[in-house]
Scaffold this motif. Structure first.
Motif, PDB file in Angstrom:
ATOM      1  N   ILE A 108      40.242  53.081  39.781  1.00 57.45           N
ATOM      2  CA  ILE A 108      40.905  51.915  39.212  1.00 57.45           C
ATOM      3  C   ILE A 108      41.845  52.365  38.094  1.00 57.45           C
ATOM      4  O   ILE A 108      41.436  53.092  37.182  1.00 57.45           O
ATOM      5  CB  ILE A 108      39.882  50.900  38.659  1.00 57.45           C
ATOM      6  N   LYS A 109      43.101  51.936  38.178  1.00 54.78           N
ATOM      7  CA  LYS A 109      44.093  52.250  37.153  1.00 54.78           C
ATOM      8  C   LYS A 109      44.723  50.960  36.641  1.00 54.78           C
ATOM      9  O   LYS A 109      44.858  49.992  37.377  1.00 54.78           O
ATOM     10  CB  LYS A 109      45.183  53.162  37.724  1.00 54.78           C
ATOM     11  N   ARG A 110      45.074  50.957  35.380  1.00 57.73           N
ATOM     12  CA  ARG A 110      45.718  49.828  34.707  1.00 57.73           C
ATOM     13  C   ARG A 110      44.879  48.547  34.771  1.00 57.73           C
ATOM     14  O   ARG A 110      45.394  47.470  35.090  1.00 57.73           O
ATOM     15  CB  ARG A 110      47.115  49.562  35.285  1.00 57.73           C
ATOM     16  N   PRO A 111      43.574  48.627  34.478  1.00 57.32           N
ATOM     17  CA  PRO A 111      42.768  47.400  34.477  1.00 57.32           C
ATOM     18  C   PRO A 111      43.075  46.556  33.254  1.00 57.32           C
ATOM     19  O   PRO A 111      43.639  47.043  32.265  1.00 57.32           O
ATOM     20  CB  PRO A 111      41.330  47.928  34.428  1.00 57.32           C
ATOM     21  N   SER A 112      42.709  45.294  33.317  1.00 60.02           N
ATOM     22  CA  SER A 112      42.828  44.406  32.171  1.00 60.02           C
ATOM     23  C   SER A 112      41.476  44.356  31.466  1.00 60.02           C
ATOM     24  O   SER A 112      40.474  43.959  32.061  1.00 60.02           O
ATOM     25  CB  SER A 112      43.235  42.999  32.633  1.00 60.02           C
ATOM     26  N   LEU A 113      41.437  44.784  30.216  1.00 56.68           N
ATOM     27  CA  LEU A 113      40.198  44.810  29.437  1.00 56.68           C
ATOM     28  C   LEU A 113      40.271  43.784  28.320  1.00 56.68           C
ATOM     29  O   LEU A 113      41.308  43.615  27.675  1.00 56.68           O
ATOM     30  CB  LEU A 113      39.965  46.201  28.842  1.00 56.68           C
ATOM     31  N   GLY A 114      39.177  43.091  28.109  1.00 53.44           N
ATOM     32  CA  GLY A 114      39.122  42.095  27.045  1.00 53.44           C
ATOM     33  C   GLY A 114      37.710  41.939  26.534  1.00 53.44           C
ATOM     34  O   GLY A 114      36.775  42.614  26.996  1.00 53.44           O
ATOM     35  N   TYR A 162      47.064  41.316  39.106  1.00 49.95           N
ATOM     36  CA  TYR A 162      47.929  41.656  40.233  1.00 49.95           C
ATOM     37  C   TYR A 162      48.451  43.090  40.171  1.00 49.95           C
ATOM     38  O   TYR A 162      48.548  43.772  41.199  1.00 49.95           O
ATOM     39  CB  TYR A 162      49.106  40.677  40.324  1.00 49.95           C
ATOM     40  N   HIS A 163      48.800  43.590  39.003  1.00 46.59           N
ATOM     41  CA  HIS A 163      49.422  44.913  38.899  1.00 46.59           C
ATOM     42  C   HIS A 163      48.400  46.039  38.700  1.00 46.59           C
ATOM     43  O   HIS A 163      48.776  47.185  38.452  1.00 46.59           O
ATOM     44  CB  HIS A 163      50.445  44.920  37.759  1.00 46.59           C
ATOM     45  N   MET A 164      47.122  45.719  38.814  1.00 49.01           N
ATOM     46  CA  MET A 164      46.096  46.759  38.742  1.00 49.01           C
ATOM     47  C   MET A 164      46.090  47.565  40.035  1.00 49.01           C
ATOM     48  O   MET A 164      46.286  47.021  41.124  1.00 49.01           O
ATOM     49  CB  MET A 164      44.724  46.115  38.506  1.00 49.01           C
ATOM     50  N   PHE A 165      45.862  48.871  39.913  1.00 46.17           N
ATOM     51  CA  PHE A 165      45.846  49.754  41.078  1.00 46.17           C
ATOM     52  C   PHE A 165      44.398  50.085  41.443  1.00 46.17           C
ATOM     53  O   PHE A 165      43.624  50.524  40.593  1.00 46.17           O
ATOM     54  CB  PHE A 165      46.610  51.045  40.777  1.00 46.17           C
ATOM     55  N   VAL A 166      44.045  49.880  42.704  1.00 47.81           N
ATOM     56  CA  VAL A 166      42.689  50.176  43.186  1.00 47.81           C
ATOM     57  C   VAL A 166      42.793  50.899  44.530  1.00 47.81           C
ATOM     58  O   VAL A 166      43.535  50.474  45.425  1.00 47.81           O
ATOM     59  CB  VAL A 166      41.857  48.892  43.375  1.00 47.81           C
ATOM     60  N   GLU A 167      42.066  52.000  44.658  1.00 54.23           N
ATOM     61  CA  GLU A 167      41.981  52.684  45.944  1.00 54.23           C
ATOM     62  C   GLU A 167      40.586  53.282  46.113  1.00 54.23           C
ATOM     63  O   GLU A 167      39.874  53.519  45.138  1.00 54.23           O
ATOM     64  CB  GLU A 167      43.045  53.773  46.081  1.00 54.23           C
ATOM     65  N   LYS A 168      40.212  53.531  47.352  1.00 55.57           N
ATOM     66  CA  LYS A 168      38.898  54.084  47.643  1.00 55.57           C
ATOM     67  C   LYS A 168      38.841  55.544  47.231  1.00 55.57           C
ATOM     68  O   LYS A 168      39.778  56.305  47.445  1.00 55.57           O
ATOM     69  CB  LYS A 168      38.586  53.939  49.135  1.00 55.57           C
TER      70      LYS A 168
END
Length: 233
Positions: A47-53, A72-78
């Motif tokens: 997971i890249k560029r997650p939204s953290l709060g 939407y702009h978060m990157f996820v791959e297996k």
């Protein structure tokens, strides 16, 4: 929220990194088409560029004050390579959960509602009944209570877990002794009596699985198993 009661508004989940750190996460329904193929139990993801709060939820399944949100702009791959344990448990000592002396109730080291991991040997199947859980209107939940170990703590299972356990106990090919593990369980009280249960959301349930922690537990309980069997009451 949503006007359609049958529509899933959000998927909540727990993510764990290779260091064993856990965080609550969620994905809104409008993002399901983008991420749904990745949202599977035990899936290994990058997971890249997650939204953290801040985690402002009134009930926290894991003790982390931050939460992760899919956007939407978060990157996820297996990810094909996981270099850690499949599960990182935080098992509790039952002496911390319950006391037979009333004066100790107010000084419990683990408070009611605390999320815990536990593993138990089933001794007595006491009852199977149907109750309505107050937090879910008009939704029935089966509850199965057990006496566990030799310190007489009740284990309460909600949802389909009692049925699954009963089916396993009644199966012809089951192991002679039944060990149950609950990942993200909870400490509960009922009429002043302390016990443990699965959480209404978030628990993972195991019956006589073969991961290392359960095999080690069975080995430690070897002498106890020799003199015990499950009784239905």
């Amino acid at each position: 929220m949503t006007c359609n009661e049958r529509e899933t508004y959000r998927i909540n989940m727990i993510l764990m990194d290779e260091m064993g750190t856990k965080i609550q996460a969620s994905c809104l329904h409008k993002l399901f088409p983008k991420f749904q193929r990745h949202i599977n139990v035990d899936e290994c993801l990058i997971i890249k560029r997650p939204s953290l709060g801040a985690n402002t939820a009134s009930f926290k399944i894991v003790p982390n004050n931050r939460k992760l949100s899919f956007y939407y702009h978060m990157f996820v791959e297996k990810c094909s390579k996981w270099e850690s344990l499949q599960y990182v448990f935080n098992f509790v000592d039952f002496d911390d959960v319950v006391s037979q002396r009333i004066k100790d109730v107010v000084s419990q080291r683990i408070k009611e509602g605390t999320t815990i991991d536990f593993m138990v040997t089933l001794l007595f199947v006491i009852r199977l009944r149907t109750l309505t859980k107050r937090m879910v209107v008009k939704e029935n939940a089966s509850i199965l209570c057990f006496k566990i170990s030799n310190i007489q703590i009740d284990l309460t299972l909600w949802d389909d877990y009692p049925k699954d356990t009963y089916s396993y106990i009644d199966s012809k090919n089951r192991e002679a002794h039944v060990v149950v593990g609950v990942y993200f369980g909870a400490v509960k009280t009922y009429k002043g009596k302390w016990g443990i249960s699965n959480n209404f959301d978030g628990s993972q349930f195991f019956i006589n699985n073969n991961f290392d922690e359960m095999l080690s537990f069975k080995e430690k309980m070897g002498s106890f198993f020799t003199d015990s069997s499950i009784l239905a009451i």
